[in-house]
Motif scaffolding. Structure first.
Motif, mmCIF file in Angstrom:
data_model
loop_
_atom_site.group_PDB
_atom_site.id
_atom_site.type_symbol
_atom_site.label_atom_id
_atom_site.label_comp_id
_atom_site.label_asym_id
_atom_site.label_seq_id
_atom_site.Cartn_x
_atom_site.Cartn_y
_atom_site.Cartn_z
ATOM 1 N N PRO A 104 0.869 -1.166 0.255
ATOM 2 C CA PRO A 104 0.417 0.382 -0.369
ATOM 3 C C PRO A 104 0.960 1.085 -0.037
ATOM 4 N N MET A 105 0.671 2.188 -1.464
ATOM 5 C CA MET A 105 1.402 3.615 -1.391
ATOM 6 C C MET A 105 0.763 4.761 -0.133
ATOM 7 N N MET A 106 1.151 4.370 0.848
ATOM 8 C CA MET A 106 0.874 5.533 1.896
ATOM 9 C C MET A 106 2.099 6.133 2.947
ATOM 10 N N ILE A 107 1.760 6.728 3.606
ATOM 11 C CA ILE A 107 2.642 8.009 4.020
ATOM 12 C C ILE A 107 1.882 7.349 5.653
ATOM 13 N N SER A 108 2.436 6.998 6.673
ATOM 14 C CA SER A 108 1.683 7.091 8.457
ATOM 15 C C SER A 108 3.159 7.479 9.175
#
Length: 239
Positions: free
Chosen positions: A24-28
């Motif tokens: 998943p291409m997400m920033i956390s």
């Protein structure tokens, strides 16, 4: 009445297309607070500061080979804030495990691509796990967005900003930005033309040298475009 659509940039679209269940291409980001935050106050702060960035009210829409940002007609902040509690004593290890699990879970593409998980009773205070898809912005930009939620004083004075007044305030600003960009581009073109004429005066063969350089770049691009595909190796397997 048609909902507002904004074409997605090529860079943001590339991040979107890299999305897959295994990656998943997400920033956390995890924010830890010494004291609990009232959920009502958290929502109010997000509405007045986070949601002033229109992108967080828009979802991704694909039409053929084109991708757009479109206002979500069913947007509600409650769809993006989730209250959780850690098991047991709720220490750092449990927080890291929860963060790992949620970061490995894709966002809901039917809604704007962000979620905030309010983790209560963490070490006497609370924690926020913020998940935002990479196609919305890069990491540095999102850090600035998160910093915009904070204050220099413990008890800032918040005032509600209505959506209608916000839209009216954005219109003149957009016109100013457009005029400023046009003026900047025009000045840049004039400066580049002046540099070109100066180079021609100092070196009569400059246009030929420039054409030769452009030709070499075109040849390199052609070679790159005609390069055969890379061989299938163990480094090209799915994650």
């Amino acid at each position: 009445m048609t909902r507002r659509q904004t074409p997605m940039s090529a860079v943001d679209r590339s991040w979107l297309r890299m999305e897959c269940p295994e990656n998943p291409m997400m920033i956390s980001a995890v924010l830890v607070f010494d004291q609990p935050i009232a959920l009502k106050r958290l929502k109010r702060t997000l509405e007045e500061r986070f949601l002033t960035f229109r992108r967080f009210r828009q979802r991704v829409v694909t039409e053929g080979d084109r991708t757009y940002w479109q206002d979500d007609p069913l947007f509600h902040i409650d769809n993006h804030i989730h209250v959780l509690a850690l098991p047991g004593d709720g220490g750092k290890q449990e927080l890291q495990t929860l963060t790992s699990d949620l970061t490995s879970t894709s966002l809901d593409f039917r809604r704007p691509l962000w979620q905030i998980h309010y983790i209560e009773n963490y070490q006497g205070g609370c924690a926020l796990l913020v998940r935002i898809h990479h196609c919305i912005a890069d990491g540095i930009s999102l850090v600035r967005v998160l910093l915009s939620l904070t204050d220099n004083s413990p008890e800032p004075r918040l005032s509600r900003v209505s959506t209608s007044s916000q839209s009216k305030a954005h219109a003149p600003q957009g016109l100013r930005q457009l005029a400023s960009r046009a003026l900047h581009n025009g000045q840049t073109a004039i400066d580049q033309a002046g540099l070109f004429l100066k180079s021609v005066r100092n070196e009569p063969g400059y246009p030929f040298k420039l054409a030769t350089t452009a030709g070499n770049i075109a040849v390199d691009l052609l070679k790159l475009g005609l390069t055969p595909a890379e061989p299938d190796t163990c480094l090209k397997r799915p994650l």
